[in-house]
Structure formats: C-alpha cells, structure tokens
Design a protein around this motif. Structure first.
Motif, PDB file in Angstrom:
ATOM      1  N   LEU A   1     -50.746  95.539 -23.731  1.00 25.24           N
ATOM      2  CA  LEU A   1     -49.768  95.935 -24.739  1.00 25.24           C
ATOM      3  C   LEU A   1     -50.235  95.466 -26.119  1.00 25.24           C
ATOM      4  N   VAL A   2     -50.196  96.381 -27.067  1.00 27.15           N
ATOM      5  CA  VAL A   2     -50.500  95.977 -28.450  1.00 27.15           C
ATOM      6  C   VAL A   2     -49.391  96.486 -29.358  1.00 27.15           C
ATOM      7  N   TYR A   3     -49.096  95.705 -30.365  1.00 21.87           N
ATOM      8  CA  TYR A   3     -48.101  96.213 -31.302  1.00 21.87           C
ATOM      9  C   TYR A   3     -48.522  95.978 -32.737  1.00 21.87           C
ATOM     10  N   ASP A   4     -48.010  96.823 -33.591  1.00 18.63           N
ATOM     11  CA  ASP A   4     -48.239  96.676 -35.032  1.00 18.63           C
ATOM     12  C   ASP A   4     -46.871  96.854 -35.638  1.00 18.63           C
ATOM     13  N   ILE A   5     -46.343  95.780 -36.135  1.00 17.27           N
ATOM     14  CA  ILE A   5     -44.925  95.799 -36.467  1.00 17.27           C
ATOM     15  C   ILE A   5     -44.707  95.047 -37.768  1.00 17.27           C
ATOM     16  N   ASN A   6     -43.715  95.436 -38.503  1.00 12.16           N
ATOM     17  CA  ASN A   6     -43.395  94.765 -39.754  1.00 12.16           C
ATOM     18  C   ASN A   6     -43.193  93.267 -39.525  1.00 12.16           C
ATOM     19  N   THR A   7     -43.755  92.450 -40.396  1.00 16.49           N
ATOM     20  CA  THR A   7     -43.710  90.995 -40.167  1.00 16.49           C
ATOM     21  C   THR A   7     -42.292  90.458 -40.026  1.00 16.49           C
ATOM     22  N   LYS A   8     -41.326  91.163 -40.594  1.00 16.74           N
ATOM     23  CA  LYS A   8     -39.928  90.716 -40.466  1.00 16.74           C
ATOM     24  C   LYS A   8     -39.507  90.671 -39.000  1.00 16.74           C
ATOM     25  N   ARG A   9     -40.038  91.613 -38.215  1.00 16.44           N
ATOM     26  CA  ARG A   9     -39.607  91.717 -36.834  1.00 16.44           C
ATOM     27  C   ARG A   9     -40.679  91.210 -35.860  1.00 16.44           C
ATOM     28  N   GLY A  10     -41.820  90.799 -36.427  1.00 19.09           N
ATOM     29  CA  GLY A  10     -42.949  90.355 -35.597  1.00 19.09           C
ATOM     30  C   GLY A  10     -42.563  89.227 -34.644  1.00 19.09           C
ATOM     31  N   GLY A  11     -41.832  88.257 -35.163  1.00 20.13           N
ATOM     32  CA  GLY A  11     -41.454  87.101 -34.347  1.00 20.13           C
ATOM     33  C   GLY A  11     -40.644  87.496 -33.132  1.00 20.13           C
ATOM     34  N   LYS A  12     -39.700  88.401 -33.359  1.00 20.54           N
ATOM     35  CA  LYS A  12     -38.843  88.848 -32.257  1.00 20.54           C
ATOM     36  C   LYS A  12     -39.663  89.528 -31.165  1.00 20.54           C
ATOM     37  N   MET A  13     -40.582  90.377 -31.626  1.00 20.79           N
ATOM     38  CA  MET A  13     -41.409  91.108 -30.683  1.00 20.79           C
ATOM     39  C   MET A  13     -42.289  90.150 -29.885  1.00 20.79           C
ATOM     40  N   LEU A  14     -42.831  89.162 -30.572  1.00 20.26           N
ATOM     41  CA  LEU A  14     -43.686  88.170 -29.922  1.00 20.26           C
ATOM     42  C   LEU A  14     -42.924  87.463 -28.807  1.00 20.26           C
ATOM     43  N   LYS A  15     -41.700  87.038 -29.130  1.00 18.93           N
ATOM     44  CA  LYS A  15     -40.895  86.319 -28.139  1.00 18.93           C
ATOM     45  C   LYS A  15     -40.586  87.201 -26.937  1.00 18.93           C
ATOM     46  N   LEU A  16     -40.267  88.462 -27.231  1.00 21.20           N
ATOM     47  CA  LEU A  16     -39.956  89.383 -26.143  1.00 21.20           C
ATOM     48  C   LEU A  16     -41.164  89.562 -25.218  1.00 21.20           C
ATOM     49  N   CYS A  17     -42.315  89.810 -25.840  1.00 21.55           N
ATOM     50  CA  CYS A  17     -43.506  90.073 -25.029  1.00 21.55           C
ATOM     51  C   CYS A  17     -43.925  88.857 -24.211  1.00 21.55           C
ATOM     52  N   ARG A  18     -43.726  87.669 -24.786  1.00 23.67           N
ATOM     53  CA  ARG A  18     -44.083  86.451 -24.064  1.00 23.67           C
ATOM     54  C   ARG A  18     -43.306  86.303 -22.758  1.00 23.67           C
ATOM     55  N   LYS A  19     -42.116  86.894 -22.734  1.00 25.86           N
ATOM     56  CA  LYS A  19     -41.282  86.802 -21.545  1.00 25.86           C
ATOM     57  C   LYS A  19     -41.903  87.566 -20.376  1.00 25.86           C
ATOM     58  N   TYR A  20     -42.571  88.652 -20.714  1.00 25.00           N
ATOM     59  CA  TYR A  20     -43.070  89.527 -19.655  1.00 25.00           C
ATOM     60  C   TYR A  20     -44.570  89.418 -19.422  1.00 25.00           C
ATOM     61  N   LEU A  21     -45.310  89.157 -20.485  1.00 24.53           N
ATOM     62  CA  LEU A  21     -46.772  89.255 -20.388  1.00 24.53           C
ATOM     63  C   LEU A  21     -47.472  88.023 -20.955  1.00 24.53           C
ATOM     64  N   ASN A  22     -48.745  87.911 -20.641  1.00 25.14           N
ATOM     65  CA  ASN A  22     -49.534  86.801 -21.156  1.00 25.14           C
ATOM     66  C   ASN A  22     -50.083  87.143 -22.531  1.00 25.14           C
ATOM     67  N   TRP A  23     -49.900  86.235 -23.438  1.00 22.62           N
ATOM     68  CA  TRP A  23     -50.438  86.427 -24.783  1.00 22.62           C
ATOM     69  C   TRP A  23     -51.941  86.211 -24.724  1.00 22.62           C
ATOM     70  N   ILE A  24     -52.733  87.145 -25.277  1.00 24.44           N
ATOM     71  CA  ILE A  24     -54.176  86.897 -25.289  1.00 24.44           C
ATOM     72  C   ILE A  24     -54.758  86.859 -26.702  1.00 24.44           C
ATOM     73  N   GLN A  25     -54.097  87.504 -27.612  1.00 22.39           N
ATOM     74  CA  GLN A  25     -54.585  87.532 -28.994  1.00 22.39           C
ATOM     75  C   GLN A  25     -53.396  87.911 -29.871  1.00 22.39           C
ATOM     76  N   ASN A  26     -53.518  87.758 -31.161  1.00 21.65           N
ATOM     77  CA  ASN A  26     -52.418  88.168 -32.025  1.00 21.65           C
ATOM     78  C   ASN A  26     -51.999  89.598 -31.714  1.00 21.65           C
ATOM     79  N   SER A  27     -50.750  89.766 -31.394  1.00 20.01           N
ATOM     80  CA  SER A  27     -50.142  91.055 -31.054  1.00 20.01           C
ATOM     81  C   SER A  27     -50.826  91.821 -29.923  1.00 20.01           C
ATOM     82  N   VAL A  28     -51.502  91.098 -29.045  1.00 22.57           N
ATOM     83  CA  VAL A  28     -52.070  91.727 -27.836  1.00 22.57           C
ATOM     84  C   VAL A  28     -51.644  90.914 -26.609  1.00 22.57           C
ATOM     85  N   PHE A  29     -51.179  91.618 -25.593  1.00 18.58           N
ATOM     86  CA  PHE A  29     -50.729  90.965 -24.364  1.00 18.58           C
ATOM     87  C   PHE A  29     -51.305  91.683 -23.158  1.00 18.58           C
ATOM     88  N   GLU A  30     -51.401  90.966 -22.050  1.00 17.17           N
ATOM     89  CA  GLU A  30     -51.757  91.661 -20.817  1.00 17.17           C
ATOM     90  C   GLU A  30     -51.076  91.019 -19.625  1.00 17.17           C
TER      91      GLU A  30
END
Lengths: 334, 86
Positions: B5-34
C-alpha cells in the motif's frame, strides 16, 4: 493470515494509536527504533525476553483476543495471558463435563488420544526405518503395546502404557539422531541437549494447542486423558499428545540432522542444559515455518496449515462431545 | 492476500492515514506499507481510508495472491524490518 510474534529482545510493548508499539531496549537502557506491530495481523505473542507492559496494553490485547505466552530465563513456560473467552457455549460445556465424569465416555476419548499419538510415533519410526536407521525392533514393541490400549478400563492404566510407548520411542532417538547422545527422557531440569530440545518444543506445542482451543467453544480446563488440575489448561495437554510426534519430534529430527542445531547452541548450567538465545531463535523460526506450512487435507480436499489442523482437531472433539460424529484423531499418512 | 500500500496525501491528514495503516500493515518506508490481509480486513481498511481521504489525496493498493510471487529487493538502508522475531 494472522501471525505469531516472538519477542526475544527486552523492551516495552505499549498500546499506541489502537495498535501495538514495541520499543527495544539494550543493556545500557538505550531505546532502539520503535516497531509498530499491526494489531490486525497479530495472532498471539510469545515473550522470551523481559517485557515492560501496562494494563492498558493487556486490556487492548484482551479486547482483540490476543493471547500472550511467557517463558522465563530458563525457558520454562511460566504462563499465558488468556483473554476472556469469547465463544462460550453452555451446551458444549455441559457435555464436556459429562464426558469427563462418565468413566466409560472418558476412557474412549483418552484411548483415542493415545492411539493416535502412538500411531503417529510409529509413522515417524517407519519413516526412518525406510531410511536405513533400523528402528524395526522399536516398531515391533510399540505395535505390541498399542494392542493393549483398547483393553484398558482406567486412565491410570492407560497412562502407564503411554509411558511405556514413549520410553521405547525415545530409545529409538539414538538411532535417528546419533549426533546427540540420549539416555532417556529427563525433565525438570533437562540435563542434556536433546532433552532440553524436547522440553522446549513440547512446551511450544502445548501453547499452540492452547491458542487453538481459545478459538473454539471447548473449555481448556476440562480434559480427558490428563487429570484436570487447578491452574492449568489440561485439555491442551491432551490435544498436544496427538501433535507432538507430528510437529515436535519431526522438527527436532530435521533440525539436528540438518545440523541447524548444534552443541554450540546449548549452555550448561548447574545440573541443567538449556538452549542459548541463538538456539531458541532457530527453533522458534523453524517452528513458525512448520505451523504455517500447509498440507493437502484428504477429507476437506484443500490445503490447510498445521496450525489449522490443530483447530480442526478441536472441532472434531466438539462434534464428538455433542454426539454429532465419533471422534477420530488425526493420523498422518505420509 | 499480500498487500503493498502506498499513499500520497495532504500532510494535514498524513498522520491519520499513517495510524490507520499501522493497524493493518507493516510500515516499511514513508507512506509505504506491506503485509498479509484477508479480504474483509482489506475492505475495512479501504472503508476507513475513504473516511479520511479528501479531494486530491491518493491511495494505491497493489495486491498479490501470495507473498511468494513477490520479489523484494532492498537497496540501501532497510528502514524497518517486517520480521515477526523481535
């Protein structure tokens, strides 16, 4: 599929943003880079290192149905954090107790556990017989002992036979894995490498069975073969009886024969021989691979992992208790 | 199903997206999860992501039947391992 996570490094596990955050700590109490464990992917946690955690974390784990298994410095299993049962079923519970208290019903189940366990042990021996390890003698003795199982009327008697079978079985270990000398089973504490390895793996097998029991309606405290005690989940011991030959023993044979585990992976302490951390990691890695490994299930006609196989066994047990289908344990065919 | 999963999102909402993705997937790089997800988990993730996203945000999900069809090569520093042995 959800995964088990194994925590070897000391550190702090906490709830952060509705998921798990692990911060490793080294000897000088310096914090390392935080790792976020996706809560949706965690099946359970195995804690080998020292872990800092607070009740908020356990509340969170409990809500998500994640069990935590703890092991002490001497790699003994010390206990589990077992989240609140989420699959209660009164009828099954009643039936389970009734099957325990009726000696006839209890012995049939207990006999099946031993029968299947012994069958799977024989399979192991026969496999190595075909590979010129000459286990013919042990096979003959065990086949004789198995005949006695169905004539038993008391569980103690049955346990006696089980003990004899195991003794013969373990005596074949010297032929299968000649690198490690093995003079019979010793526990509490194990004094040679092979005993240490068996103890460690049996313990993990027990926790795996407990984990799977948690996801069924069965009550892990009411058992049939082992006497239900206080403060222990003895049904997991019953189920482990079937899977020890399939999972644990085969794992040990391959680890030792392929020289993945060697003498250097053990440390000798006063009156005890234990796995070093490096050894523990190798075993746990192999164990994890084994559990996620799949086989084509004959009856279901699809691929199932060994982990799921344990769960299927629990389902079969519940069916037996509810008098839907006679319980038949899992026998290996390869 | 194995997800990248990769995302490109406005920095205002970046934090929220990061937290959401961390719940489901492993963080591997800035805005990249697997990571490995079931269909339902993926649907949940998508639904939650939809709540967060606004005009101009983008989220891409690559999926694969199994991890074994995926070759992963890391050049330079591995930002975070996804090993389950910690």
């Amino acid at each position: 599929m959800k995964k088990s996570f194994y925590l070897f490094n000391p550190g702090r596990l906490s709830r952060k943003d509705n998921t798990l955050k692990f911060v490793p700590v080294d000897e000088n109490v310096n914090e390392g880079q935080a790792r976020y464990l996706p809560i949706e992917q965690v099946a359970n946690l195995y804690v080998f290192g020292s872990l800092d955690a607070n009740s908020a974390l356990y509340n969170f784990l409990g809500k998500n149905g994640i069990g935590v298994h703890f092991f002490d410095y001497y790699e003994h299993y010390t206990g589990s954090f077992y989240p609140k049962e989420y699959l209660q079923a009164g009828q099954l519970h009643v039936q389970q107790s009734l099957h325990y208290s009726d000696p006839m019903k209890r012995i049939t189940l207990a006999q099946e556990f031993i029968n299947v366990g012994a069958f799977n042990m024989l399979k192991n021996l026969k496999y190595y017989q075909n590979r010129n390890k000459n286990t013919a003698e042990e096979i003959l003795i065990i086949e004789e002992l198995i005949k006695q199982i169905n004539h038993t009327t008391k569980v103690d008697e049955l346990m006696g036979i089980e003990g004899n079978i195991r003794q013969v079985y373990y005596s074949a270990f010297n032929k299968i894995i000649p690198t490690f000398p093995f003079n019979g089973r010793e526990r509490q504490p194990p004094t040679d490498p092979i005993n240490a390895l068996i103890s460690f793996c049996n313990m993990i097998c027990y926790t795996a069975c407990l984990d799977m029991l948690y996801h069924t309606q069965l009550d892990p405290t009411i058992s049939f073969l082992h006497e239900p005690g206080v403060r222990r989940y003895s049904l997991a011991l019953d189920v482990a009886e079937i899977f020890k030959p399939i999972l644990v023993d085969r794992l040990i044979f391959s680890l030792v024969n392929k020289k993945h585990i060697q003498v250097k992976h053990f440390r000798n302490e006063v009156n005890a021989c234990l796995l070093k951390e490096s050894g523990r990691k190798i075993v746990m890695k192999a164990w994890d691979d084994k559990l996620t490994d799949t086989i084509k299930h004959r009856k279901l006609g699809r691929h199932v992992s060994y982990k799921h196989l344990i769960k299927l066994e629990c389902y079969k047990l519940s069916k037996h208790l509810m008098s839907i289908e006679q319980y038949q344990g899992f026998k290996t065919w390869w | 199903m194995y997800i990248i999963l990769v995302y490109d999102i406005n920095t205002k909402r970046g934090g929220k997206m990061l937290k959401l993705c961390r719940k489901y997937l492993n963080w591997i790089q800035n805005s990249v999860f697997e990571g490995e997800l079931t269909n339902i988990q993926l649907e949940n993730l998508k639904a939650d992501a939809n709540e967060i996203m606004q005009e101009g945000d983008s989220l891409i999900i690559f999926n694969n039947k199994s991890k074994k069809w995926l070759n992963k090569e890391i050049i330079g520093q591995e930002k975070s391992s996804i090993n389950n042995f910690l």
